[in-house]
Design a protein around this motif. Structure first.
Motif, mmCIF file in Angstrom:
data_model
loop_
_atom_site.group_PDB
_atom_site.id
_atom_site.type_symbol
_atom_site.label_atom_id
_atom_site.label_comp_id
_atom_site.label_asym_id
_atom_site.label_seq_id
_atom_site.Cartn_x
_atom_site.Cartn_y
_atom_site.Cartn_z
ATOM 1 N N SER A 160 0.828 -1.187 -0.151
ATOM 2 C CA SER A 160 0.009 0.145 -0.036
ATOM 3 C C SER A 160 0.793 1.071 -0.174
ATOM 4 N N THR A 161 0.255 2.318 -0.396
ATOM 5 C CA THR A 161 0.997 3.563 -0.381
ATOM 6 C C THR A 161 1.422 4.072 0.952
ATOM 7 N N ARG A 162 2.566 4.613 1.231
ATOM 8 C CA ARG A 162 3.098 5.056 2.485
ATOM 9 C C ARG A 162 2.760 6.544 2.363
ATOM 10 N N ARG A 163 2.170 7.166 3.628
ATOM 11 C CA ARG A 163 1.646 8.767 3.703
ATOM 12 C C ARG A 163 2.994 9.153 4.524
ATOM 13 N N LEU A 164 3.895 10.053 3.779
ATOM 14 C CA LEU A 164 4.699 10.721 4.486
ATOM 15 C C LEU A 164 4.375 12.143 5.051
ATOM 16 N N ALA A 165 5.073 12.726 6.106
ATOM 17 C CA ALA A 165 5.084 14.354 6.592
ATOM 18 C C ALA A 165 6.317 14.510 6.188
ATOM 19 N N LEU A 166 6.604 15.936 5.590
ATOM 20 C CA LEU A 166 7.890 16.583 5.324
ATOM 21 C C LEU A 166 7.930 17.345 6.335
ATOM 22 N N VAL A 167 9.414 16.774 7.124
ATOM 23 C CA VAL A 167 9.941 17.555 8.129
ATOM 24 C C VAL A 167 10.958 18.518 7.570
ATOM 25 N N SER A 168 11.693 18.342 6.657
ATOM 26 C CA SER A 168 12.531 19.198 6.156
ATOM 27 C C SER A 168 13.203 19.096 4.743
ATOM 28 N N ALA A 169 13.679 19.996 4.077
ATOM 29 C CA ALA A 169 14.280 19.980 2.658
ATOM 30 C C ALA A 169 15.420 20.815 2.554
ATOM 31 N N LYS A 170 16.547 20.408 2.401
ATOM 32 C CA LYS A 170 17.610 21.297 2.415
ATOM 33 C C LYS A 170 18.662 20.863 1.004
ATOM 34 N N PRO A 171 18.760 21.889 0.379
ATOM 35 C CA PRO A 171 19.581 21.918 -1.027
ATOM 36 C C PRO A 171 20.999 21.998 -0.441
ATOM 37 N N LEU A 172 21.697 21.054 -0.979
ATOM 38 C CA LEU A 172 23.356 21.135 -0.719
ATOM 39 C C LEU A 172 24.012 21.864 -1.717
ATOM 40 N N ARG A 173 25.361 22.495 -1.637
ATOM 41 C CA ARG A 173 25.625 23.065 -2.595
ATOM 42 C C ARG A 173 26.319 22.333 -4.138
ATOM 43 N N ASN A 174 26.356 20.912 -3.905
ATOM 44 C CA ASN A 174 26.404 20.087 -5.143
ATOM 45 C C ASN A 174 25.110 19.875 -5.864
ATOM 46 N N GLY A 175 24.213 20.486 -5.482
ATOM 47 C CA GLY A 175 22.952 20.277 -6.298
ATOM 48 C C GLY A 175 21.990 19.404 -5.753
ATOM 49 N N THR A 176 22.347 18.303 -4.812
ATOM 50 C CA THR A 176 21.383 17.292 -4.295
ATOM 51 C C THR A 176 20.559 18.182 -3.253
ATOM 52 N N VAL A 177 19.403 17.436 -3.004
ATOM 53 C CA VAL A 177 18.479 17.837 -1.776
ATOM 54 C C VAL A 177 18.501 16.982 -0.769
ATOM 55 N N ALA A 178 18.580 17.248 0.300
ATOM 56 C CA ALA A 178 18.491 16.338 1.585
ATOM 57 C C ALA A 178 16.946 16.603 1.863
ATOM 58 N N MET A 179 16.304 15.448 2.006
ATOM 59 C CA MET A 179 14.729 15.259 2.240
ATOM 60 C C MET A 179 14.636 14.477 3.267
ATOM 61 N N HIS A 180 13.845 15.099 4.297
ATOM 62 C CA HIS A 180 13.757 14.299 5.486
ATOM 63 C C HIS A 180 12.099 14.275 5.764
ATOM 64 N N TYR A 181 11.646 13.089 5.702
ATOM 65 C CA TYR A 181 10.402 12.850 5.758
ATOM 66 C C TYR A 181 9.893 11.920 7.096
ATOM 67 N N ARG A 182 8.726 11.974 7.700
ATOM 68 C CA ARG A 182 8.420 10.948 8.855
ATOM 69 C C ARG A 182 7.185 10.388 8.424
ATOM 70 N N ARG A 183 7.091 9.282 8.796
ATOM 71 C CA ARG A 183 5.990 8.218 8.677
ATOM 72 C C ARG A 183 4.744 8.982 9.169
ATOM 73 N N GLU A 184 3.614 8.929 8.583
ATOM 74 C CA GLU A 184 2.303 9.350 9.202
ATOM 75 C C GLU A 184 1.799 7.895 9.622
ATOM 76 N N ARG A 185 1.230 7.861 10.768
ATOM 77 C CA ARG A 185 0.651 6.557 11.044
ATOM 78 C C ARG A 185 -0.549 6.690 11.405
#
Length: 185
Positions: A160-185
């Motif tokens: 089944s689909t996992r519903r997630l809540a965004l905690v943070s999104a941080k772009p890095l200098r090298n172009g990647t993005v650090a995405m932090h999600y927490r599982r919604e229960r």
């Protein structure tokens, strides 16, 4: 009880091939911080064997590496490492331990015994642990690349689909993005 956090490098099209990410000092510093925050690492056998074949030599200084990469290797050497495998029983790398219980019991026991949390960095194992509803957080490093091939994240599918809540999104200098999600229960 500690949280089980799944973290992996992933391209925009979902590829988790370890050779497709940007392996620079910034990326290694990101994963070093994640490792510092947790109490233990959790891997499947394939990831363990890939890591075991390279990082101990970097930690010993047998391989030339930048300070950020060497720091990662030295800290990884000291960190407790737990491995899930049905085919291999011997894990000689420093601080390595085999989870011998069934998957749900063994990983839940590890979470219960590790208040600082467990960092999971194996894609196939993450799929199995997500099927067992054991993953609490996702910290994905999304790389600005389209690989056009696999393996891909959750290639085996989930029930089944996992519903997630965004905690943070941080772009890095090298172009990647650090995405932090927490599982919604």
């Amino acid at each position: 009880m500690g949280l089980l956090t799944f973290s992996i490098n992933v391209t925009l099209d979902g590829c988790v091939d370890h050779q497709e990410g940007i392996a620079d000092n910034e990326t290694h510093a990101f994963f070093t911080r994640l490792m510092d925050e947790g109490g233990a690492m959790l891997w499947g056998r394939v990831t363990y064997e890939m890591m075991e074949s390279y990082w101990p030599a970097v930690a010993r200084g047998d391989v030339e590496a930048s300070p950020a990469i060497r720091e990662w290797a030295v800290k990884l050497e000291a960190k407790p490492k737990y491995v899930v495998s049905s085919t291999r029983k011997d894990f000689p790398w420093t601080n390595s331990h085999h989870i011998t219980d069934d998957l749900r019991t063994g990983v839940q026991r590890l979470k219960d015994a590790t208040p600082a949390g467990v960092l999971l960095v194996s894609g196939k194992l993450a799929t199995e642990l997500d099927r067992l509803d054991l993953i609490d957080e996702y910290k994905l490093l999304v790389h600005p690349r389209i690989a056009g091939h696999g393996p891909t994240l959750y290639q085996g599918g989930l029930p089944s689909t996992r519903r997630l809540a965004l905690v943070s999104a941080k772009p890095l200098r090298n172009g990647t993005v650090a995405m932090h999600y927490r599982r919604e229960r």
